[in-house]
Design an enzyme around this catalytic site. Structure first.
Site, PDB file in Angstrom:
ATOM      1  N   HIS A   1       0.881  -1.163   0.000  1.00 29.22           N
ATOM      2  CA  HIS A   1       0.000   0.000   0.000  1.00 29.22           C
ATOM      3  C   HIS A   1       0.926   1.221   0.000  1.00 29.22           C
ATOM      4  O   HIS A   1       2.015   1.170   0.584  1.00 29.22           O
ATOM      5  CB  HIS A   1      -0.829   0.097   1.274  1.00 29.22           C
ATOM      6  CG  HIS A   1      -1.719  -1.076   1.549  1.00 29.22           C
ATOM      7  ND1 HIS A   1      -1.295  -2.180   2.228  1.00 29.22           N
ATOM      8  CD2 HIS A   1      -3.025  -1.290   1.264  1.00 29.22           C
ATOM      9  CE1 HIS A   1      -2.301  -3.039   2.338  1.00 29.22           C
ATOM     10  NE2 HIS A   1      -3.359  -2.527   1.760  1.00 29.22           N
TER      11      HIS A   1
ATOM     12  N   ASP B   1       2.488   1.875   3.254  1.00 30.80           N
ATOM     13  CA  ASP B   1       3.498   0.936   3.768  1.00 30.80           C
ATOM     14  C   ASP B   1       4.884   1.406   3.341  1.00 30.80           C
ATOM     15  O   ASP B   1       5.856   1.298   4.082  1.00 30.80           O
ATOM     16  CB  ASP B   1       3.322  -0.473   3.186  1.00 30.80           C
ATOM     17  CG  ASP B   1       1.934  -1.028   3.383  1.00 30.80           C
ATOM     18  OD1 ASP B   1       1.272  -0.640   4.357  1.00 30.80           O
ATOM     19  OD2 ASP B   1       1.527  -1.867   2.552  1.00 30.80           O
TER      20      ASP B   1
HETATM   21  C1  XUL Z   1      -7.516  -6.862   3.966  1.00 30.61           C
HETATM   22  C2  XUL Z   1      -6.718  -7.214   2.803  1.00 30.61           C
HETATM   23  C3  XUL Z   1      -5.825  -6.152   2.276  1.00 30.61           C
HETATM   24  C4  XUL Z   1      -5.704  -6.137   0.796  1.00 30.61           C
HETATM   25  C5  XUL Z   1      -4.917  -4.968   0.262  1.00 30.61           C
HETATM   26  O1  XUL Z   1      -8.340  -7.859   4.413  1.00 30.61           O
HETATM   27  O2  XUL Z   1      -6.743  -8.331   2.340  1.00 30.61           O
HETATM   28  O3  XUL Z   1      -4.595  -6.279   2.880  1.00 30.61           O
HETATM   29  O4  XUL Z   1      -5.111  -7.293   0.333  1.00 30.61           O
HETATM   30  O5  XUL Z   1      -5.450  -3.758   0.629  1.00 30.61           O
END
Ligand code: XUL
Ligand code: CO
Length: 437
Positions: free
Chosen positions: A102, A105
Site C-alpha cells: 500500500h 506501507d
Molecule cells: C484486507 C486485505 C488487504 C488487501 C490490500 O483484508 O486483504 O490487505 O489485500 O489492501
C-alpha cells in the site's frame, strides 16, 4: 549491504523433503518444471509489505510483540528507508521474486496531499533502484484508503465528496507509483466501501460512485501508460459490516454493470472466501469461469471465528483444491501468489517470518505436485466431466445451443423414460485425493 536486518539467516535453498533444516525448502524448487512451467513461474510468489515489515503484532487487546530494527521512533522517513532495505534483504534471502504494497506501507502520510505525494515519490525512486539491483519486481501496488480517520465512512463510497477527492488524489499517486515500479497489477480492496447502517446509507448512490471512481482510475491509469491489470479483491465484511465487494459473484456483476470487465479482474483471498461462507476453491472457480481470475492473496482463515486471521497458508488440502482449479484455468497470467498473511502475535523470533513464508511456499509447491498428479495420472477431473456426457448427445447439444423448447423437453422426457440414477462418486474422489497426499 550497509546494515543486515536479518543477521545469521542465509539464503533459503531447496533441500528436499528429507532435510531436517527448518530454514530450507522441502518442496519449493523454483526451477523444477511441473505441467510445462517452473514452480517460480507457476506461483510468482510475493511478499506483502504490510504484514511482513509493518505489522508488529498488535491487536485490539494489546500492543505489538515484535520490535523491528527498521522502525526508528520519531523518524518515519528514516524508518521507511530502512524498511525498504529490510524488505529487499528478506526477499533476496527468501528467493521471493515479487512484492506488494500500500502507498502508506512504503512511505508515511505527510501533512498535506503534496507532502504525501513527495514522500511516496522519494521512496519509489529508492525502490526502483533496489528493483534494478536485485531483479525483484512489483506484483501490485494499492492505496490504503481505510486507515486514516477521514475514510471512516469509506473512500469512493463516502457520503462526503471531499473525502472522495482525497481518495482520488491518493489513488492517482499510487497508480503513478505502480507504473514507475513496473507493477504488473493495481489492486482495489474495498477497505471500508460498504455500510454499517442501512437507514443512513444510500446504497445505490454509493455503488454508482464506486463504479464512477473505478472508471476514472482505469482511464487515468491507461492514459498514464499502465498496461497491467486492475484487480478488485472481494471481501464480505470487516472492517465494515456489509462490504459491497462481497464475493467473486457480486464483484463480477458489479464489473459488468459499470463496464469495467475488460480492464479489471479479481484478486481472490482465501480468508475472504471463508468469511463469505465459500471455499477458496469456489471463489477461484467462480472468477476463472468468468474469465476474470487475476491474482491470489494466499493465506488461511480460522474457520472457528468470524474474522480475518490471515494465517500463513499451511492447509495442504485447501491448497490442493486451489491448485486443481488453477491448473485447469491455465494459471494466473501476470498475477501471482501474494502472502497476505501474518505470523501469529506470539511468533516473536526473527526467523519466524522466514519459517512462515517457507511453510506457505512449500504448501503450495507440494499442492501443485499433488494436483498435477491428480489431474494427469488419476484423471480426477474425468469424474466431473463424465457426469455431463449426456450433453454430448445430439439432443443435449441442441439444448445447449438454444435449439429446443420446453415442449421439446417434454417430448424427450416421454421418449427417454425414467432416468437411471448416476452416482456422484464423492467418497471415491475424496479417497483418491487422500491417497495422493
Ligand atoms: C484486507 C486485505 C488487504 C488487501 C490490500 O483484508 O486483504 O490487505 O489485500 O489492501
Ligand atoms: Co488481501
Amino acid at each position: 549491504m550497509l546494515t543486515e536486518f536479518f543477521p545469521g539467516i542465509d539464503p533459503i535453498r531447496y533441500e528436499g523433503p528429507g532435510s531436517d533444516n527448518h530454514l530450507s525448502f522441502k518442496y519449493y524448487d523454483e526451477d523444477y518444471i511441473v505441467a510445462g512451467k517452473t514452480m517460480k513461474e507457476h506461483f510468482r510468489f510475493a511478499m506483502a509489505y504490510w504484514h511482513s515489515l509493518c505489522n508488529v503484532g498488535d491487536d485490539p487487546f494489546g500492543k505489538g510483540t515484535r520490535k523491528f530494527p527498521w522502525d526508528v521512533p520519531g523518524d518515519p522517513m528514516r524508518s521507511a528507508e530502512d524498511r525498504l532495505e529490510a524488505a529487499f534483504e528478506f526477499m533476496m534471502k527468501m528467493g521471493i521474486p515479487f512484492y506488494c504494497f500500500h502507498d502508506r506501507d512504503l512511505a508515511p502520510e505527510g501533512a498535506s496531499v503534496r507532502e504525501s505525494e513527495d514522500n511516496l515519490k522519494y521512496m519509489v525512486e529508492r525502490a526502483a533502484r533496489r528493483e534494478e539491483e536485485t531483479g525483484i519486481k512489483l506484483l501490485w501496488g494499492t492505496a490504503n484508503l481505510f486507515s486514516h480517520p477521514r475514510y471512516m465512512n469509506g473512500a469512493a463510497t463516502n457520503p462526503d465528496f471531499s473525502v472522495v477527492c482525497h481518495a482520488g488524489a491518493q489513488v492517482k499517486a499510487a497508480i503513478d507509483a505502480t507504473i514507475a515500479l513496473g507493477g504488473s497489477n493495481y489492486v482495489f480492496w474495498g477497505g471500508r466501501e460498504g455500510y454499517s447502517f442501512l437507514l443512513n446509507t444510500n446504497m445505490k448512490k454509493e455503488l454508482d460512485h464506486m463504479g464512477r471512481f473505478l472508471q476514472m482510475a482505469r482511464d487515468y491509469g491507461r492514459q498514464a501508460g499502465f498496461t497491467g491489470t486492475f484487480l478488485i479483491e472481494p471481501k464480505p465484511m470487516e472492517p465494515t459490516l456489509h462490504q459491497y465487494d462481497f464475493d467473486a459473484a457480486a464483484v463480477i456483476g458489479f464489473l459488468h454493470k459499470y463496464g469495467l470487465e475488460k480492464d479489471f479482474k479479481l484478486n481472490i483471498e482465501a480468508n475472504h472466501a471463508t468469511l463469505a461462507n465459500h471455499s477458496f476453491a469456489h471463489e477461484l472457480r467462480t472468477a476463472a469461469d468468468a474469465g476474470l481470475l487475476g491474482s491470489i492473496d494466499a493465506n488461511h482463515g480460522e474457520t472457528l471465528n468470524g474474522w480475518d486471521t490471515d494465517n500463513f497458508p499451511t492447509n495442504l488440502y485447501e491448497a490442493i483444491e486451489a491448485m486443481i482449479v488453477l491448473l485447469e484455468a491455465g494459471g494466473l497470467g501476470n498475477g501471482g501468489f501474494n502472502f497476505d498473511a501474518k505470523v501469529r502475535r506470539s511468533s516473536t523470533d526473527l526467523e519466524d517470518l522466514f519459517i512462515a513464508h517457507i511453510a506457505g511456499m512449500d504448501t503450495f509447491a507440494r499442492a501443485l505436485l499433488i494436483a498435477d498428479k491428480l489431474i494427469t495420472k488419476d484423471r480426477i477431473t474425468d469424474f466431473r466431466d463424465n457426469r455431463y456426457l449426456s450433453f454430448h448427445e445430439p439432443a443435449g447439444q441442441d439444448f445447449e445451443a438454444g435449439k429446443l423448447t420446453l415442449e421439446n423437453l417434454k417430448d424427450l422426457a416421454i421418449e427417454k423414460g425414467e432416468p437411471e440414477l448416476q452416482s456422484g462418486k464423492q467418497e471415491l474422489i475424496e479417497s483418491i485425493i487422500n491417497n495422493a497426499i
